[in-house]
Design a protein around this motif. Structure first.
Motif: not given
Length: 171
Positions: A13-19, A23-24, A26-33
């Protein structure tokens, strides 16, 4: 140091949450860009406006020095950033104090209008995603995210203070 210190079971579970947090981010950064680029604004411009907005909401004066520290920029880069935001009509410089040497940065109505337009699609999709959760679930996630933000700030401060950049292997 061995690689074992960094490995966790991929199904934990901790690994999945960190992943998911990665991912969030990365996608938030892509959105801002993407959204910023369509409006001729750089990520740093949008981050600067967010800093100014956050400090202003707390009733604090925002100076170029505060912006420089918050965004980890050099003085020349900060000046160039403020010049860009001033030229685009998003920020004004106001002189403060009895000798008027201190400069305060203030967002303009255009900054709020453009920011709203840039982030409206993201806000709409996030609102739709959150609608599927109960208030109690959202409260739990809010507490979790606040803890993750605090942990990230602590790690950044530790790293910037010269603390250990990586975990110490067990002895």
């Amino acid at each position: 140091m061995t690689d074992e210190a960094f490995q966790r079971p991929p199904d934990s579970a901790p690994f999945a949450l960190v992943r998911l947090l990665q991912d969030f981010t990365l996608e938030a950064n892509r959105y801002v860009d993407t959204a910023g680029g369509r409006n001729d604004m750089h990520r740093t411009d949008l981050n600067a406006l967010a800093v100014i907005m956050r400090h202003t909401a707390k009733g604090l004066v925002v100076t170029p020095g505060i912006l420089r520290r918050e965004l980890n920029l050099s003085s020349p880069a900060t000046t160039a950033l403020i010049d860009r935001l001033d030229s685009s009509g998003h920020v004004v410089r106001e002189r403060l104090g009895p000798d008027r040497r201190q400069v305060q940065l203030r967002m303009t109505p255009k900054a709020f209008q453009d920011g709203s337009a840039i982030f409206m699609p993201l806000s709409r999709h996030l609102d739709a995603a959150m609608a599927g959760f109960s208030p109690e679930e959202l409260e739990l996630v809010s507490r979790f995210m606040a803890a993750m933000v605090d942990a990230t700030i602590a790690a950044r401060e530790e790293t910037s203070d010269g603390g250990p950049a990586s975990p110490t292997p067990p002895r």
